[in-house]
Design a protein around this motif. Structure first.
Motif, PDB file in Angstrom:
ATOM      1  N   ASN A   1     -12.715   0.435 -14.244  1.00  0.00           N
ATOM      2  CA  ASN A   1     -11.635   1.184 -13.609  1.00  0.00           C
ATOM      3  C   ASN A   1     -11.172   0.452 -12.351  1.00  0.00           C
ATOM      4  O   ASN A   1     -11.980  -0.145 -11.631  1.00  0.00           O
ATOM      5  CB  ASN A   1     -12.097   2.586 -13.210  1.00  0.00           C
ATOM      6  CG  ASN A   1     -12.319   3.484 -14.407  1.00  0.00           C
ATOM      7  OD1 ASN A   1     -11.717   3.286 -15.460  1.00  0.00           O
ATOM      8  ND2 ASN A   1     -13.193   4.467 -14.247  1.00  0.00           N
TER       9      ASN A   1
ATOM     10  N   PHE B   1      -7.288  -7.004 -14.995  1.00  0.00           N
ATOM     11  CA  PHE B   1      -6.079  -6.350 -14.503  1.00  0.00           C
ATOM     12  C   PHE B   1      -4.875  -7.266 -14.701  1.00  0.00           C
ATOM     13  O   PHE B   1      -5.014  -8.496 -14.731  1.00  0.00           O
ATOM     14  CB  PHE B   1      -6.206  -6.010 -13.017  1.00  0.00           C
ATOM     15  CG  PHE B   1      -7.364  -5.112 -12.671  1.00  0.00           C
ATOM     16  CD1 PHE B   1      -7.926  -4.268 -13.609  1.00  0.00           C
ATOM     17  CD2 PHE B   1      -7.898  -5.109 -11.392  1.00  0.00           C
ATOM     18  CE1 PHE B   1      -8.991  -3.437 -13.300  1.00  0.00           C
ATOM     19  CE2 PHE B   1      -8.958  -4.290 -11.054  1.00  0.00           C
ATOM     20  CZ  PHE B   1      -9.516  -3.451 -12.010  1.00  0.00           C
TER      21      PHE B   1
ATOM     22  N   SER C   1     -14.474   2.836  -9.047  1.00  0.00           N
ATOM     23  CA  SER C   1     -13.325   1.963  -9.277  1.00  0.00           C
ATOM     24  C   SER C   1     -13.330   0.836  -8.257  1.00  0.00           C
ATOM     25  O   SER C   1     -13.950   0.929  -7.196  1.00  0.00           O
ATOM     26  CB  SER C   1     -12.002   2.742  -9.153  1.00  0.00           C
ATOM     27  OG  SER C   1     -11.949   3.810 -10.073  1.00  0.00           O
TER      28      SER C   1
ATOM     29  N   TYR D   1     -10.471  -1.618  -6.211  1.00  0.00           N
ATOM     30  CA  TYR D   1      -9.060  -1.759  -5.901  1.00  0.00           C
ATOM     31  C   TYR D   1      -8.830  -3.057  -5.145  1.00  0.00           C
ATOM     32  O   TYR D   1      -9.464  -3.315  -4.116  1.00  0.00           O
ATOM     33  CB  TYR D   1      -8.574  -0.569  -5.075  1.00  0.00           C
ATOM     34  CG  TYR D   1      -8.680   0.733  -5.838  1.00  0.00           C
ATOM     35  CD1 TYR D   1      -7.854   0.983  -6.926  1.00  0.00           C
ATOM     36  CD2 TYR D   1      -9.622   1.699  -5.482  1.00  0.00           C
ATOM     37  CE1 TYR D   1      -7.949   2.153  -7.653  1.00  0.00           C
ATOM     38  CE2 TYR D   1      -9.731   2.882  -6.201  1.00  0.00           C
ATOM     39  CZ  TYR D   1      -8.893   3.104  -7.278  1.00  0.00           C
ATOM     40  OH  TYR D   1      -8.999   4.261  -7.995  1.00  0.00           O
TER      41      TYR D   1
ATOM     42  N   PHE E   1      -7.460  -1.236 -10.002  1.00  0.00           N
ATOM     43  CA  PHE E   1      -6.038  -1.564  -9.939  1.00  0.00           C
ATOM     44  C   PHE E   1      -5.844  -2.778  -9.043  1.00  0.00           C
ATOM     45  O   PHE E   1      -6.557  -2.947  -8.043  1.00  0.00           O
ATOM     46  CB  PHE E   1      -5.255  -0.377  -9.379  1.00  0.00           C
ATOM     47  CG  PHE E   1      -3.763  -0.454  -9.595  1.00  0.00           C
ATOM     48  CD1 PHE E   1      -3.178   0.146 -10.695  1.00  0.00           C
ATOM     49  CD2 PHE E   1      -2.955  -1.116  -8.683  1.00  0.00           C
ATOM     50  CE1 PHE E   1      -1.811   0.076 -10.898  1.00  0.00           C
ATOM     51  CE2 PHE E   1      -1.588  -1.186  -8.873  1.00  0.00           C
ATOM     52  CZ  PHE E   1      -1.005  -0.585  -9.981  1.00  0.00           C
TER      53      PHE E   1
ATOM     54  N   SER F   1      -3.428  -2.254 -13.920  1.00  0.00           N
ATOM     55  CA  SER F   1      -4.819  -2.048 -14.311  1.00  0.00           C
ATOM     56  C   SER F   1      -5.048  -2.664 -15.688  1.00  0.00           C
ATOM     57  O   SER F   1      -4.215  -3.411 -16.197  1.00  0.00           O
ATOM     58  CB  SER F   1      -5.148  -0.554 -14.339  1.00  0.00           C
ATOM     59  OG  SER F   1      -4.416   0.085 -15.376  1.00  0.00           O
ATOM     60  N   ARG F   2      -6.165  -2.334 -16.308  1.00  0.00           N
ATOM     61  CA  ARG F   2      -6.438  -2.813 -17.662  1.00  0.00           C
ATOM     62  C   ARG F   2      -5.476  -2.204 -18.681  1.00  0.00           C
ATOM     63  O   ARG F   2      -5.285  -2.761 -19.766  1.00  0.00           O
ATOM     64  CB  ARG F   2      -7.879  -2.469 -18.055  1.00  0.00           C
ATOM     65  CG  ARG F   2      -8.937  -3.368 -17.428  1.00  0.00           C
ATOM     66  CD  ARG F   2     -10.332  -2.857 -17.744  1.00  0.00           C
ATOM     67  NE  ARG F   2     -11.356  -3.823 -17.349  1.00  0.00           N
ATOM     68  CZ  ARG F   2     -11.951  -4.674 -18.166  1.00  0.00           C
ATOM     69  NH1 ARG F   2     -11.638  -4.680 -19.445  1.00  0.00           N
ATOM     70  NH2 ARG F   2     -12.859  -5.526 -17.729  1.00  0.00           N
TER      71      ARG F   2
END
Length: 245
Positions: A96, A62, A155, A157, A98, A68-69
């Motif tokens: 996935n 990230f 994902s 986070y 953030f 993100s990526r």
């Protein structure tokens, strides 16, 4: 939960007297096991919780200033000093996710504006308008409710002081969002918020001792100081300002 373990590669560190390797938790850390879908990092300013979170974000691919990526933009001092000295152990590996960094969120919002000029997708992931055209708190919540909720699959986070732009009521809204997303997502959150720390069935990791260690919610300074103040603000203020009499 997918990120299982964070290992510090001490053999690669040449100078433990330079920052961030001089931080007490790094001096004593070998690995940190993650056993809950939601993990909080707590500690005083300068204890290293944001530094470790940034290092995790770096290893996740990230943008370390927030993103993100898929986000790539230039920002001074966005390189993680710790990232190359960490190894993440996954089951399964997640791509996935953030990294939210409150202090540089303005730069991320500007990056999204610049991206929209090229793609012309009408801010489809952000409720149809620029994050700069909202209040700070509203832009945070738009990111949580639109960008995060639209992610497909599992994902992770990483949130660095998300309460910085959120009122107490909005912090409760964030807790609801975390609850809705946690069945398929993992959260690691660095925070000073006694409200967010009250999230049920989460692990709180304290950075206030030499070694990282779990701590109960009621034992955190965030809870105890806030409770003492709310129970008797006059007494706390009298103690704080007694030298002014």
């Amino acid at each position: 939960m997918s990120l299982k373990k964070i290992t510090l590669l001490k053999e690669k560190i040449e100078d433990f007297n330079s920052y961030p390797f001089s931080l007490p938790f790094i001096q004593h850390m070998d690995q940190l096991d993650l056993e809950y879908p939601v993990t909080f990092f707590v500690g005083e300013n300068g204890s290293g919780k944001s530094t470790l979170l940034e290092g995790i974000a770096y290893q996740c691919g990230f943008h370390t200033a927030g993103g993100s990526r898929q986000n790539s933009y230039k920002l001074d001092q966005s390189e993680s000093a710790l990232g190359n000295y960490l190894r993440l152990s996954w089951l399964p590996k997640l791509t996935n996710g953030f990294f939210l960094r409150a202090e540089s969120f303005y730069n991320f919002a500007t990056h999204i504006d610049e991206t929209e000029k090229i793609r012309s997708t009408e801010y489809s992931n952000y409720s149809g308008k620029s994050l700069h055209h909202r209040s700070h708190g509203e832009s945070f919540l738009t990111l949580f409710t639109q960008k995060f909720a639209s992610a497909r699959g599992q994902s992770i986070y990483l949130l660095d002081e998300p309460e910085a732009a959120l009122s107490p009521a909005r912090q409760l809204s964030l807790m609801r969002i975390i609850k809705d997303l946690s069945p398929r997502s993992q959260f690691i959150i660095a925070t000073h918020s006694p409200i967010l720390l009250g999230y049920p069935d989460a692990e709180i990791i304290s950075f206030d001792q030499d070694q990282l260690q779990p701590i109960d919610y009621q034992d955190t300074d965030h809870y105890q100081i806030t409770r003492r103040f709310l129970e008797n603000p006059k007494r706390i203020l009298a103690e704080l300002f007694h030298d002014d009499d």
